[in-house]
Design an enzyme around this catalytic site. Structure first.
Site, PDB file in Angstrom:
ATOM      1  N   ILE A  62       0.836  -1.202   0.000  1.00 57.08           N
ATOM      2  CA  ILE A  62       0.000   0.000   0.000  1.00 57.08           C
ATOM      3  C   ILE A  62       0.874   1.257   0.000  1.00 57.08           C
ATOM      4  CG2 ILE A  62      -1.806   1.268   1.249  1.00 57.08           C
ATOM      5  CD1 ILE A  62      -2.768  -1.490   2.318  1.00 57.08           C
ATOM      6  N   THR A 106       9.348  -6.394   5.545  1.00 58.61           N
ATOM      7  CA  THR A 106       8.456  -7.025   4.560  1.00 58.61           C
ATOM      8  C   THR A 106       8.363  -6.195   3.277  1.00 58.61           C
ATOM      9  OG1 THR A 106       6.504  -5.971   5.522  1.00 58.61           O
ATOM     10  CG2 THR A 106       7.005  -8.163   6.319  1.00 58.61           C
ATOM     11  N   GLY A 107       8.688  -4.923   3.356  1.00 64.68           N
ATOM     12  CA  GLY A 107       8.697  -4.066   2.157  1.00 64.68           C
ATOM     13  C   GLY A 107       9.824  -4.476   1.217  1.00 64.68           C
ATOM     14  N   SER A 112      -0.352  -8.941   9.652  1.00 65.16           N
ATOM     15  CA  SER A 112      -0.911 -10.280   9.509  1.00 65.16           C
ATOM     16  C   SER A 112      -1.576 -10.769  10.789  1.00 65.16           C
ATOM     17  CB  SER A 112       0.212 -11.242   9.110  1.00 65.16           C
ATOM     18  OG  SER A 112      -0.190 -12.560   9.333  1.00 65.16           O
ATOM     19  N   SER A 166     -10.163  -3.380   9.592  1.00 62.63           N
ATOM     20  CA  SER A 166     -11.536  -3.824   9.808  1.00 62.63           C
ATOM     21  C   SER A 166     -11.602  -4.992  10.783  1.00 62.63           C
ATOM     22  CB  SER A 166     -12.151  -4.258   8.485  1.00 62.63           C
ATOM     23  OG  SER A 166     -11.460  -5.378   8.002  1.00 62.63           O
ATOM     24  N   TYR A 181      -3.383  -8.885  16.522  1.00 64.85           N
ATOM     25  CA  TYR A 181      -3.246  -7.877  15.465  1.00 64.85           C
ATOM     26  C   TYR A 181      -4.420  -6.889  15.492  1.00 64.85           C
ATOM     27  CZ  TYR A 181      -3.341  -5.900  10.750  1.00 64.85           C
ATOM     28  OH  TYR A 181      -3.394  -5.042   9.689  1.00 64.85           O
ATOM     29  N   ARG A 240      -8.608 -20.828  10.571  1.00 62.78           N
ATOM     30  CA  ARG A 240      -7.430 -20.172  11.126  1.00 62.78           C
ATOM     31  C   ARG A 240      -7.782 -19.488  12.449  1.00 62.78           C
ATOM     32  NH1 ARG A 240      -4.617 -16.094   6.994  1.00 62.78           N
ATOM     33  NH2 ARG A 240      -5.939 -14.667   8.127  1.00 62.78           N
TER      34      ARG A 240
HETATM   35  C1  UD1 Z   1      -6.514  -8.776   6.124  1.00 62.42           C
HETATM   36  C2  UD1 Z   1      -5.156  -8.108   6.114  1.00 62.42           C
HETATM   37  C3  UD1 Z   1      -4.996  -7.284   7.353  1.00 62.42           C
HETATM   38  C4  UD1 Z   1      -6.118  -6.279   7.385  1.00 62.42           C
HETATM   39  C5  UD1 Z   1      -7.435  -7.009   7.374  1.00 62.42           C
HETATM   40  C6  UD1 Z   1      -8.514  -5.979   7.332  1.00 62.42           C
HETATM   41  C7  UD1 Z   1      -3.404  -9.262   4.873  1.00 62.42           C
HETATM   42  C8  UD1 Z   1      -2.281 -10.249   4.929  1.00 62.42           C
HETATM   43  N1  UD1 Z   1      -4.090  -9.094   6.045  1.00 62.42           N
HETATM   44  O1  UD1 Z   1      -6.640  -9.725   7.164  1.00 62.42           O
HETATM   45  O2  UD1 Z   1      -3.786  -6.579   7.330  1.00 62.42           O
HETATM   46  O3  UD1 Z   1      -6.007  -5.461   8.492  1.00 62.42           O
HETATM   47  O4  UD1 Z   1      -7.508  -7.822   6.216  1.00 62.42           O
HETATM   48  O5  UD1 Z   1      -9.614  -6.350   6.678  1.00 62.42           O
HETATM   49  O6  UD1 Z   1      -3.657  -8.634   3.863  1.00 62.42           O
HETATM   50  N2  UD1 Z   1      -7.220 -17.652   3.784  1.00 62.42           N
HETATM   51  C9  UD1 Z   1      -7.349 -18.908   3.197  1.00 62.42           C
HETATM   52  N3  UD1 Z   1      -6.263 -19.452   2.585  1.00 62.42           N
HETATM   53  C10 UD1 Z   1      -5.056 -18.817   2.534  1.00 62.42           C
HETATM   54  C11 UD1 Z   1      -4.935 -17.523   3.128  1.00 62.42           C
HETATM   55  C12 UD1 Z   1      -6.047 -16.986   3.754  1.00 62.42           C
HETATM   56  O7  UD1 Z   1      -8.406 -19.523   3.238  1.00 62.42           O
HETATM   57  O8  UD1 Z   1      -4.102 -19.364   1.963  1.00 62.42           O
HETATM   58  C13 UD1 Z   1      -8.411 -17.059   4.409  1.00 62.42           C
HETATM   59  C14 UD1 Z   1      -8.184 -16.631   5.848  1.00 62.42           C
HETATM   60  O9  UD1 Z   1      -8.359 -17.696   6.737  1.00 62.42           O
HETATM   61  C15 UD1 Z   1      -9.247 -15.521   5.971  1.00 62.42           C
HETATM   62  C16 UD1 Z   1      -9.312 -14.917   4.570  1.00 62.42           C
HETATM   63  O10 UD1 Z   1      -8.738 -15.878   3.698  1.00 62.42           O
HETATM   64  O11 UD1 Z   1     -10.481 -16.083   6.303  1.00 62.42           O
HETATM   65  C17 UD1 Z   1      -8.531 -13.632   4.432  1.00 62.42           C
HETATM   66  O12 UD1 Z   1      -7.240 -13.847   4.971  1.00 62.42           O
HETATM   67  P1  UD1 Z   1      -6.063 -12.779   4.800  1.00 62.42           P
HETATM   68  O13 UD1 Z   1      -5.888 -12.417   3.377  1.00 62.42           O
HETATM   69  O14 UD1 Z   1      -4.877 -13.282   5.556  1.00 62.42           O
HETATM   70  O15 UD1 Z   1      -6.667 -11.461   5.450  1.00 62.42           O
HETATM   71  P2  UD1 Z   1      -7.351 -11.138   6.874  1.00 62.42           P
HETATM   72  O16 UD1 Z   1      -6.913 -12.043   7.949  1.00 62.42           O
HETATM   73  O17 UD1 Z   1      -8.811 -10.968   6.623  1.00 62.42           O
END
Ligand code: UD1
Length: 330
Positions: free
Chosen positions: A13, A36-37, A85, A125, A148, A277
């Site tokens: 971002i 991480t950047g 994360s 969020s 987090y 998760r």
């Molecule tokens: C994400 C952001 C976080 C932000 C939040 C706000 C990332 C890494 N995290 O968290 O910084 O504050 O949104 O909305 O961008 N999942 C799978 N398989 C995978 C990876 C993830 O099923 O391989 C699922 C997770 O269990 C979760 C969903 O996808 O239910 C989203 O996961 P993720 O992209 O890690 O984001 P958030 O935890 O929602």
């Protein structure tokens, strides 16, 4: 032109925000510790606009003195730097606590002493948790689940306090699952869109955690840049000390997301399902009327268009690259 400080400027971002600022002629102090950047997110911009317009600062937000110095002479700060994360914070809460809470505190202290005008903050969020009805509105009580989510919420509360107590103008944007080009796909903690796109392109089978019926209000990066620029420019009486949802206002389940992405890529395999998760929220879906009203925020790129652009970008990276996996089974 104003001098901006962007923290996490080499990240997903932060680098897009930095780009938008220098392209319109502003000067950016780009702060990152490169944990991480990625340097390659900024190198082309520095090459094009020169070190006078983008000053690169390799600084860790936990370094109080270096952060204070970075704030000197700055008018507006975009605070994107964080360890972003949920699962990382569950596994190693101390590291993400110090980066996210102490880092934000150091920045606010630096901003206060340097008389910075405004701080725009990347809130999350995840702060809403699971208890609220949908769609989620800014007036609802927070219910953070993961460390987090707590850390990001503490940042919001600190911002509010610095506005109330010291008159530092602050605006918090609660990001709802931002996605798009440059989001790193290569860590176990990568966002789901980056992971799914890169794995499908490489012919690997993504895993959905849980039943895939959890939903997210996925938001394309261009909308987030717009929200930030508007948050920086809006009159203080409308925005200072406030928090706004930054989203598209339309949720998609992970099962739907998987299917749509697989169609665009031409990937034929079903997902594998794994255990849910820890710390995951179930649904995330924003009411964005407050941001529309106070900031004039208007998300222009919807989910499907964002998905197409994102997949196209990962496709180019895949073709050009270095990804070790070989594309099979497609
Ligand atoms: C994400 C952001 C976080 C932000 C939040 C706000 C990332 C890494 N995290 O968290 O910084 O504050 O949104 O909305 O961008 N999942 C799978 N398989 C995978 C990876 C993830 O099923 O391989 C699922 C997770 O269990 C979760 C969903 O996808 O239910 C989203 O996961 P993720 O992209 O890690 O984001 P958030 O935890 O929602």
């Amino acid at each position: 032109m104003a001098v901006y400080l962007v923290t996490g400027a080499a990240g997903f971002i932060g680098s897009w925000l930095t780009q938008a600022l220098v392209e319109r002629g502003d000067t950016v102090r780009a702060l990152d510790n490169f944990s991480t950047g990625k340097r390659e997110n900024l190198a082309p911009l520095i090459g094009k606009f020169g070190p006078k317009q983008i000053e690169l600062l390799e600084v860790d937000l936990r370094d109080e003195q270096a952060v204070a110095k970075a704030c000197e002479g700055v008018e507006i700060i975009f605070h994107e730097g964080a360890l972003p994360s949920v699962p990382l914070s569950v596994k190693d809460p101390r590291t993400s606590h110090t980066a996210n809470i102490n880092g934000t505190f150091n920045l606010l202290e630096g901003a206060r002493h340097a008389k910075v005008k405004r701080v725009v903050y990347a809130a999350s969020s995840s702060a809403y948790g699971n208890k609220n009805p949908l769609p989620q509105k800014e007036s609802m009580l927070p219910g953070p689940l993961s460390p987090y989510a707590v850390q990001k919420l503490v940042g919001e509360l600190y911002l509010r306090s610095y506005w109330e107590v010291y008159g530092l103008e602050t605006v918090a944007l609660r990001y709802f699952n931002i996605f798009g080009p440059r989001q790193a796909p290569d860590s176990p903690y990568s966002g789901v869109m980056a992971k799914f796109a890169s794995m499908m392109l490489a012919g690997e089978q993504p895993t959905i955690h849980g039943d895939g019926e959890q939903s997210r209000d996925f938001t394309y990066i261009e909308n987030v840049v717009q929200a930030n620029l508007k948050a920086a420019a809006a009159p203080a009486e409308k925005v200072a000390g406030r928090m706004f949802n930054c989203a598209c206002g339309k949720p998609y389940t992970l099962n739907e997301t998987y299917k749509l992405m697989a169609e665009i890529i031409g990937y034929k395999n079903p997902p594998q399902y794994g255990p849910p998760r820890e710390g995951d929220i179930k649904h995330s879906y924003a009411d964005i009327s407050a941001a529309r009203e106070a900031l004039g925020y208007d998300p222009k790129v919807d989910f499907l268009e964002g998905l197409r652009r994102t997949v196209a970008w990962y496709g180019e990276q895949y073709e050009a690259s270095s990804w070790s996996a070989v594309r099979t089974n497609t």
